[in-house]
Design a protein around this motif. Structure first.
Motif, PDB file in Angstrom:
ATOM      1  N   ALA A   1      45.066  46.218  26.102  1.00 41.43           N
ATOM      2  CA  ALA A   1      44.678  45.212  25.191  1.00 41.43           C
ATOM      3  C   ALA A   1      44.979  45.845  23.907  1.00 41.43           C
TER       4      ALA A   1
ATOM      5  N   SER B   1      37.113  38.961  25.256  1.00 45.02           N
ATOM      6  CA  SER B   1      36.869  40.002  26.016  1.00 45.02           C
ATOM      7  C   SER B   1      35.618  40.069  27.057  1.00 45.02           C
TER       8      SER B   1
ATOM      9  N   VAL C   1      40.837  39.654  27.502  1.00 42.72           N
ATOM     10  CA  VAL C   1      40.922  40.860  28.328  1.00 42.72           C
ATOM     11  C   VAL C   1      39.822  40.689  29.289  1.00 42.72           C
TER      12      VAL C   1
END
Lengths: 675, 150
Positions: free
Chosen positions: A80, A96, A50
């Motif tokens: 996500a 992320s 992400v």
């Protein structure tokens, strides 16, 4: 690489030890003897990346593909999250970015930790110590500095293995063996191990909570323990019963009496719970409250559990919960309270739903169920877990997040609370973090206290704000709160609306149990939602959690909760007590100290001062469900409780300290309740 | 021969980009990711970078027009832009970004504006150079280029 996984899986299944859960091939990850580690591992590791920066995303994807991982990329955190929720077992690890426009990376981290319990790796161009530290405290399992080199990515599989191993070994190898086979076939074949187990566990739970307790445990065993709402509730109840100080894994395990659960499972969960509490307290009030809390992190923790216990009882009592998986409920009750008889599974209902909500599994749908009491096995169990589960931290966070979402202030809180039930956090979701902590502690203590009654009102004392409150109430628990808030969006509805409803409905019935002072304890039918329902109420407002009804039979509170909730994170508003209830609305005073601790009774009714002055957020009074919104914040029971709490707390803080009491975690507020 | 010459030329061009500090190690990482299944990977990434980062630059331009300057916002924008630039190995651009952020934290408006001009300059220069480089590489064949790059 499902393929690889699939095959591997088989191997794994064979091996009881193998970490089943871990992704397919992870034979290696398996905890115990997975001798059959497939050679493919870590190939096929399913990674979700992400990052809002498309360039970075593209590069990362390429790098990960080069490592032979399966990559899914998305540039928005919300997307996500929905990926993750839809495919619970679909991913093994998440990477992320920290800075993202739509959602802070840490929030996402918390969500994932709570709902899915996947390893999350943070990354950023920012390598300042504070940010890295933040990653650590939020539970990230690693932190990469950009630009990321491929070498750094090659080893990310270790985090997956580590996590699996940790969970897996908690389980009894033999048990897992059985499970393994069972689960393995259906699970493995279907999805990644990890996910599978989770799924399995969940599935089982849903199917027959009651009967499944065993299954649950076993399935849990397989790969890792899935701290469902029920389980978490039981856990919290046990901890509360023992008291924070004395809550050692061995004793907790005994109290919980869940077949297939190992001491390690409990130990790791306890650790998370403590971290969560600590986070709450840390974030909230470094000072006083924390002191209290921190001083007895365990205490706080225990308090939470106690709350849970109470909740459960309440739930049971209320009968509304209905669905609380009998087993868990029973366990809980037995462990925590005497109430077992009341404990109908109903209690779990509220919790579960919430939990579901949080976990999105059944977001709203669950809730309604909850009301009907039978929170559908899943729900109920989940919910319950919520209560217990996550230490207030979770809840607050949930609430916070929820709250933030603006939807239900309370709701969010509730969510938090729910979440607890669900499993991880007992989050009593009480008032946004502050109250939460308090509530939690309150709740917890209550649990302990009450063995029979919901929270002996006097007993609440245990909760002595110090215990939990500090943590929770502290700092407005923004972390917690945040959590809740965020969650709210998701779970908003889910969050514990129960708090109110559950508690409430159960109250009437539970009242017998609670009867005690009318304190919220009894009243609060703990619907599983942990008193923090207050939060829910607020939150719930939006959602209608099935719980709702919880009827707040409590005559009083319900409203308070709601009112309070609206204000801030109604964490605990639940306090049905209309009288004291300040919870509801406002309190969230978290500022004050998080009074939330439901002892709200004090606050509520008379704000003993302990309560941060704010109306005790009677939250949690579950029953208060302030409007039943027992939002089932069901957080996915297992969240990184810490995160949740932190989030909640944060939120609370942000919120401006909403109802401090919200945290009212358990029924303490009950006292106020005019039962 | 011609081919060889071209190869050499490409190699030299590439080397000069590194020597002159336009590119750094990260670019090599990208090159290493390039393979037969994705022979133009580096070029694709760079193209994507220029496309995306244009947005940041225009945002920064706008933000710099405002009075008073919102330094934290500027810093945020630049942080993201810098992250992007770093990931493709745009060394000089990255350096200027760092200067910019320093001025931001010092709340030095003049410094920020000045540095931003530098950022844009480096950004544009690099683009031209890379475009030329890629074009050259394509002529000789991407794979070969990659090999040479190594």
């Amino acid at each position: 690489m499902n393929l690889g996984g699939g095959q591997v899986v088989n191997k794994q299944s064979m091996m009881p030890g193998s970490s089943g859960g871990s992704w397919k091939s992870s034979g290696t990850s398996g905890g115990g003897g997975d001798g059959g580690v497939p050679d493919q591992f870590p190939s096929g590791l399913r990674v979700l990346v992400v990052d809002d920066d498309s360039t970075c995303l593209m590069i990362l994807e390429k790098m990960l593909r080069h490592c032979k991982y399966e990559v899914t990329k998305c540039n928005r955190a919300e997307v996500a999250l929905s990926f993750l929720r839809e495919n619970k077992n679909g991913f093994d690890v998440v990477i992320s970015d920290v800075h993202m426009p739509d959602m802070d990376g840490f929030k996402l981290l918390e969500h994932i930790g709570l709902e899915m319990d996947l390893p999350v790796i943070m990354m950023s161009a920012d390598d300042s110590k504070s940010v890295v530290m933040k990653g650590v405290t939020h539970g990230a399992c690693d932190y990469l500095i950009k630009p990321v080199r491929i070498e750094a990515l090659r080893n990310i599989w270790q985090h997956v293995v580590r996590k699996r191993k940790h969970e897996w070994k908690d389980f009894d190898p033999s048990a897992s063996a059985d499970e393994h086979k069972q689960s393995e076939e259906p699970d493995y074949s279907s999805s990644a191990n990890e996910g599978h187990n989770w799924k399995n566990t969940k599935r089982r739970k849903d199917e027959d909570d009651e009967a499944d307790e065993r299954d649950e445990s076993s399935s849990l065993k397989k790969l890792r323990v899935v701290w469902s709402v029920e389980l978490h509730q039981q856990f919290v109840a046990a901890v509360n019963q023992l008291g924070i100080d004395k809550a050692v894994p061995k004793k907790i395990l005994e109290l919980m009496n869940v077949p297939g659960l190992t001491r390690e499972n409990v130990a790791s969960h306890l650790q998370k719970y403590r971290l969560y509490l600590r986070r709450l307290s840390g974030s909230q009030h470094p000072g006083g409250m924390n002191g209290g809390f921190m001083g007895g992190p365990d205490a706080g923790y225990g308090s939470i559990s106690s709350l849970n216990g109470l909740d459960l009882q309440a739930l049971a009592a209320s009968g509304q919960l209905g669905q609380l998986p009998p087993q868990s409920l029973a366990t809980l009750q037995a462990a925590a309270l005497d109430r077992s008889n009341n404990a109908k599974s109903t209690i779990s209902v509220p919790v579960i739903d919430q939990r579901n909500i949080f976990s999105f599994e059944n977001p709203k749908s669950r809730y309604p169920e909850v009301q009907s009491q039978h929170l559908t096995n899943n729900n109920s169990s989940k919910q319950i877990n919520l209560l217990h589960g996550i230490p207030t931290n979770m809840e607050p966070k949930q609430f916070v997040s929820l709250h933030q979402s603006g939807q239900h202030s309370l709701g969010s809180m509730n969510n938090l609370v729910l979440i607890q039930m669900g499993g991880q956090s007992q989050i009593h979701v009480h008032s946004q973090s502050q109250t939460q902590s308090q509530a939690q502690s309150n709740v917890n203590t209550h649990n302990g206290l009450r063995s029979n009654e919901m929270l002996p009102r006097g007993g609440v004392v245990d909760m002595a704000p110090t215990v939990y409150n500090p943590v929770v109430s502290v700092s407005q628990a923004s972390p917690l709160v945040n959590f809740s808030m965020n969650h709210k969006t998701d779970s908003c509805g889910t969050s514990y609306p129960l708090g109110g409803s559950l508690g409430i409905s159960s109250l009437p019935t539970a009242s017998s149990a609670l009867q005690g002072d009318g304190n919220l304890d009894t009243k609060i039918p703990r619907k599983g939602i942990v008193p923090s329902y207050d939060i829910f109420n607020d939150l719930n407002q939006n959602r209608d959690w099935g719980l709702p009804d919880v009827g707040l039979t409590f005559d009083q509170s319900q409203h308070t909760i709601q009112s309070g909730l609206d204000a801030s994170n109604p964490l605990l508003l639940q306090h049905n007590r209309s009288s004291g209830r300040d919870l509801g609305g406002q309190n969230r005073n978290l500022t004050s100290d998080k009074v939330v601790l439901s002892p709200g009774f004090e606050s509520r009714i008379h704000h003993n001062g302990s309560n941060v002055g704010q109306p005790r957020n009677v939250y949690v009074k579950t029953e208060n469900d302030i409007d039943g919104s027992c939002h089932n914040t069901l957080y996915s029971e297992q969240y990184g409780q810490d995160d949740l709490l932190a989030a909640i707390l944060k939120q609370q803080q942000q919120e401006g300290v909403g109802p401090e009491d919200e945290f009212v975690f358990d029924g303490y507020a009950l006292d106020d309740l005019p039962v | 021969m011609e081919r060889n010459q071209m190869h050499t030329q490409v190699a030299n061009t590439r080397k000069s980009l590194f020597d002159q500090g336009y590119l750094d190690d990260q670019f090599i990482q990208l090159e290493e990711l390039q393979d037969s299944s994705n022979p133009n990977f580096v070029e694709e990434v760079v193209t994507l970078y220029y496309r995306d980062s244009a947005r940041f630059l225009s945002n920064l331009d706008q933000a710099l027009e405002k009075r008073p300057l919102d330094f934290s916002k500027l810093d945020n924008l630049m942080h993201q832009f810098k992250g992007s630039s770093t990931s493709i190995g745009a060394k000089k651009v990255k350096t200027e970004c760092t200067h910019f952020r320093n001025y931001c934290s010092a709340r030095n408006a003049e410094g920020c504006k000045r540095t931003f001009q530098n950022v844009k300059k480096e950004y544009t220069t690099l683009r031209k150079k890379l475009e030329a480089y890629f074009q050259m590489s394509r002529q000789v064949g991407p794979v070969e280029t990659a090999c040479q790059a190594r």
